[in-house]
Design an enzyme around this catalytic site. Structure first.
Site, PDB file in Angstrom:
ATOM      1  N   LYS A  54      48.889 -30.917 -24.319  1.00 41.73           N
ATOM      2  CA  LYS A  54      47.732 -30.013 -24.325  1.00 41.73           C
ATOM      3  C   LYS A  54      47.339 -29.529 -25.713  1.00 41.73           C
ATOM      4  CE  LYS A  54      46.679 -29.506 -19.871  1.00 41.73           C
ATOM      5  NZ  LYS A  54      45.326 -29.699 -19.318  1.00 41.73           N
ATOM      6  N   SER A 303      53.846 -36.527 -19.657  1.00 39.98           N
ATOM      7  CA  SER A 303      52.838 -35.622 -20.201  1.00 39.98           C
ATOM      8  C   SER A 303      53.347 -34.241 -20.556  1.00 39.98           C
ATOM      9  CB  SER A 303      51.671 -35.497 -19.216  1.00 39.98           C
ATOM     10  OG  SER A 303      52.124 -35.073 -17.949  1.00 39.98           O
TER      11      SER A 303
END
Length: 400
Positions: A54, A303
């Protein structure tokens, strides 16, 4: 705003992120390579700063703000990963940040966000309530809302993951990407503008899979979702900007079960020595579910690695049960001295390890003079678990 993300934008984002985001490792996995019948390389964004990808999108978005926009600060809503990415990006760029988080957000994630210098405010029971509060704050103060996925700058920032992959492994055949709102998979799919030979496959949890129905309908669809351990990808509606990219460039979106993600997380812990959150393990789950179906080398993107310790305990228990290594069962015994010892002795002979035991005389299902024993045991796998149950039955134990 550039409404259409592009690979040129990804290249520009890579320059912006130099010295800010880590170039994360691409790690060979012998365990998964043997399972898939082709080389498997893990893209370890769980080792990124803040523990997830992110930061890439958040920093790119904030760095591209005008001086006037920066003066008003930024605001975001998130339960964890996006919050930390925005907080660190704002800190690095010297911009004030306020993050609205659900009241039930994990304390370590709240503390980490505060540690990066952001002001946090706990609002509502879910992220949707936090988003409403963040938008109201933006309208009231002039702060810029940093959306987690529905903006071209964010998508191009996330696309730098693919840029690193093709630099580290130019021969890559397939990239498996966890999908929530679509920012990461859209960014990675932009690689097909320069490498159309690479297959990009999105992976959603079956509990919340709006991209499957949205792609079938040809437009973003809001779908009802179920509870899921993969909170990082539990997004009920695709973003308009990433949806357009996904519809154009992503080859396929598949779904995986809670059990598959649990098994993938356990495997990554035991075999790859990597701590990954359930959402981050979705690509590996798809590979375990469909070995041999993806052209190699295959690159699952891990991720994120931000997982609360209590959730980790639950996921490990769930994963062991899904893998047949954690067995729960009940047996009814005659309520007399020595019967429990007989059961435990028989189980010891079966080479199981007893994890938990409850001796219950109050169950309504019991007959006169009976007691119920509830057990949780560790086994060596599905075959051994089946053998234990069969042997208990052959020894005359009644298990309802």
């Amino acid at each position: 705003m550039n409404a259409s993300p592009s690979w040129a934008g990804v290249e520009a984002a890579a320059t912006t992120l130099t010295g800010v985001a880590e170039v994360t490792p691409l790690s060979h996995s012998r365990w998964l390579s043997d399972r898939a019948g082709t080389e498997v390389l893990l893209k370890c964004e769980n080792l990124q700063r803040t523990g997830s990808f992110k930061l890439r999108g958040a920093y790119t978005r904030i760095a591209r703000l005008s001086e006037q926009e920066r003066a008003g600060g930024v605001v975001a809503a998130s339960a964890g990963n996006h919050a930390q990415g925005v907080a660190l990006a704002a800190q690095r760029l010297g911009i004030a940040a306020r993050i609205f988080m659900p009241e039930g957000a994990a304390l370590p994630k709240v503390q980490a966000t505060q540690g990066y210098g952001a002001q946090t405010e706990l609002v509502g029971v879910d992220v949707e309530a936090s988003i409403v509060a963040a938008r109201e704050y933006a309208a009231r103060t002039g702060a810029v809302m940093i959306h987690p996925f529905d903006h071209a700058d964010v998508i191009e920032g996330q696309g730098t993951v693919a840029r690193e992959i093709i630099a580290q492994a130019p021969q890559t055949g397939t990239i498996l990407v966890p999908v929530g709102g679509g920012g990461l998979v859209a960014g990675i799919a932009l690689v097909r503008q320069v490498r159309p030979d690479i297959r990009v496959v999105g992976v959603q949890t079956a509990a919340v899979s709006p991209y499957v129905s949205s792609l079938a309908a040809g437009r973003p669809m809001l779908v009802p979702g179920l509870a899921t351990m993969a909170d990082g990808i539990a997004v009920a509606e695709p973003g308009a900007v990433p949806f357009a990219v996904v519809a154009d460039l992503v080859d396929e979106v598949v779904t995986v079960s809670e059990e598959s993600m649990s098994r993938a997380l356990i495997g990554l812990l035991e075999r790859a020595k990597l701590l990954v959150e359930p959402a981050g393990a979705a690509g590996v789950a798809a590979l375990l579910d469909h070995p041999g179906e993806f052209r190699g080398p295959v690159v699952p993107v891990l991720s994120g690695g931000n997982i609360d310790a209590l959730l980790l305990l639950e996921v490990i228990r769930h994963g062991l049960k899904a893998a047949g290594r954690f067995l729960s069962f009940r047996v009814h015994l005659t309520d007399r001295p020595g019967e429990l010892m007989r059961l435990l002795t028989d189980l010891a002979a079966m080479q199981v390890n007893i994890l938990n035991i409850v001796h219950d005389r109050a169950s309504e299902a019991l007959g006169v003079g009976e007691v119920e024993v509830k057990l949780q045991v560790a086994t060596r796998g599905p075959g051994h678990a089946d053998q234990v149950l069969a042997e208990l039955e052959s020894l005359g134990y009644r298990h309802p």
